[in-house]
Every structure is written in C-alpha cells, then in structure tokens.
Design an enzyme around this catalytic site. Structure first.
Site, PDB file in Angstrom:
ATOM      1  N   GLY A 183       0.814  -1.201   0.000  1.00 43.82           N
ATOM      2  CA  GLY A 183       0.000   0.000   0.000  1.00 43.82           C
ATOM      3  C   GLY A 183       0.850   1.253   0.000  1.00 43.82           C
ATOM      4  O   GLY A 183       2.031   1.215  -0.367  1.00 43.82           O
ATOM      5  N   CYS A 184       0.260   2.351   0.407  1.00 43.65           N
ATOM      6  CA  CYS A 184       0.974   3.629   0.423  1.00 43.65           C
ATOM      7  C   CYS A 184       2.270   3.515   1.208  1.00 43.65           C
ATOM      8  O   CYS A 184       2.289   3.049   2.346  1.00 43.65           O
ATOM      9  CB  CYS A 184       0.081   4.702   1.042  1.00 43.65           C
ATOM     10  SG  CYS A 184       0.881   6.307   1.191  1.00 43.65           S
ATOM     11  N   PHE A 185       3.358   3.961   0.599  1.00 48.30           N
ATOM     12  CA  PHE A 185       4.660   3.775   1.251  1.00 48.30           C
ATOM     13  C   PHE A 185       4.879   4.658   2.460  1.00 48.30           C
ATOM     14  O   PHE A 185       5.776   4.412   3.261  1.00 48.30           O
ATOM     15  CB  PHE A 185       5.828   3.927   0.270  1.00 48.30           C
ATOM     16  CG  PHE A 185       5.746   5.060  -0.727  1.00 48.30           C
ATOM     17  CD1 PHE A 185       5.111   6.252  -0.457  1.00 48.30           C
ATOM     18  CD2 PHE A 185       6.328   4.910  -1.983  1.00 48.30           C
ATOM     19  CE1 PHE A 185       5.066   7.285  -1.386  1.00 48.30           C
ATOM     20  CE2 PHE A 185       6.281   5.921  -2.936  1.00 48.30           C
ATOM     21  CZ  PHE A 185       5.639   7.126  -2.623  1.00 48.30           C
TER      22      PHE A 185
END
Length: 242
Positions: free
Chosen positions: A63-65
């Site tokens: 997912g979003c880093f």
C-alpha cells in the site's frame, strides 16, 4: 424570530449535523483498515539465522509507502528505510506515472537491516502483522490500484525460500480470515521516490491520511510486537546527513 428564520436556522443545524455525521462515518471508514490489519501471528519456521555481517535489504510493497516506511523506521535492527517504486521500468518510476496504475510499479520500501539483530523472516513478520493487510488484492484501505498491491520482492533464492515458506505457514494456520494475496517476485530494480515522500509520516503527523491510516499501525507495532518496537525512528534524513 420569525417562523421563516426559525426554519432556516433548523435547516442549517440539520445540514451541519448531517455533515458532521458524514464526516464521522468517513473517518471511521478510514480508521477501520489500519485497526483491522493488526494481527499477532507466529514467527516464521523457515528463517535465516541471526549472524553478524554487512547490512541486508528487503524490498516490500504494502500500500501507500508513507505508512510502511513509518512502521519500519520504528523496528529494532533497521538501519535505513527508503520509500520508492519497484516492479516496473526505471523510466516510469515517478509518482505521477506510478499513480496511474499502468506502469507495473508498486509503491514500495527498501529496508536495510542488521542481520545480527533482526532476521529477514522477522522483517516479514512485522510486514504481515502490522504494516499492511496481506488479504487485500490491489488495494490497501482507501487506496485502490495495482500500485498498492501486496508484494515481496526477493533479491536472492534465500529470501524467496523464506517468503514462500512463511506465506504457506500462515495459510496453513489460517492466520487471517481471508486468503493471503501477497505476491513473491524477483526484484527487477528499486527506484527511490521523490524527496518529499521520504519520512513523510514523521514530517506530517497531523495530515489526515496519516492520522487515520498510518499512526495506528505504529501503535499496533508497539502493542502487538513490543519486542520489535523502538521509540526513536530511524529517519532517512538523519542517515543521509551522517
């Protein structure tokens, strides 16, 4: 106050109440994925021994880093965490391109760790337990698209063996309510993300996305895997400065 004025006041209050309820519902929806993904799972049976030596790296997509980087910056034995892109070509490793979901890239983190303090398998344990939900296909929480997929990029056969064995172990134990969809693939290359993405959680702790999706992950790390948690994050900016 006239009847018309009273009606306008009532309507305004109803509209405000409705907006507040809608906002609360949206915030609850944002908050839910981070809370749900905390899972106390067993350590990997197949793992590399902890031995002194040069730093090793792991490249993970979940997912979003911002949140994944934020979690691993608080993990014992981790020396450096870089947000970036993996899975696609160097020429398309740019946030705007990757966000289209058409480049083959996934938002990823490159984790450098001390193999005497933490093993590759333990890195994966944190990844599966608190950093993301490995049962969500091509999404994480509010983020949808193949760039948010769950994936482990291995750099050698040993990492591949450990990752595949651990997934099989977790599946056999029914560690999650739904099947694990995490991919295990060879690392074609890792490309650091733009500077403003690095250490984003630490620099933007009140940003709504961070508050509702990512800060709970760090609290889950502290609560679910306290032996791995360190209070002071290892910031990329500090590593580069030294």
């Amino acid at each position: 106050m006239t009847s018309m004025a009273l009606n306008r006041t009532a309507l305004a209050r109803i509209a405000l109440a409705g907006a507040l309820l809608l906002a609360a519902g949206l915030l609850a929806a944002w908050r839910a994925p981070a809370a749900e993904q905390a899972a106390l799972i067993a350590a990997p049976v197949v793992d590399s021994p902890k031995t002194a030596g040069p730093a090793q790296t792991a490249v993970l997509s979940g997912g979003c880093f911002w949140g994944v980087q934020g979690v691993f910056e608080h993990v014992r034995g981790v020396r450096r965490v870089v947000s970036g892109y993996a899975g696609g070509a160097k020429s398309t490793a740019e946030y705007g391109n990757v966000s289209t979901g058409s480049t083959g890239h996934a938002e990823s983190v490159q984790i450098s760790f001390d193999p005497a303090q933490i093993s590759y398998g333990e890195i994966l344990r944190v990844f599966f337990s608190v950093a993301h939900d490995p049962t969500q296909l091509n999404r994480q929480g509010p983020d949808v698209g193949s760039q948010y997929r769950s994936e482990i990029f291995y750099s050698n056969p040993e990492q591949q063996r450990i990752a595949e064995a651990y997934i099989a172990q977790l599946e056999q134990a029914h560690a999650f309510a739904r099947p694990i969809v995490t991919r295990v693939d060879s690392l074609p290359g890792f490309y650091p993300a733009e500077e403003y993405h690095q250490d984003f959680l630490v620099h933007n702790p009140t940003y709504p996305y961070i508050v509702f999706n990512d800060l709970p992950k760090i609290e889950n790390l502290k609560r679910v895997l306290p032996d791995y948690y360190v209070g002071r994050p290892v910031l990329l900016s500090n590593v580069i400065a030294h």
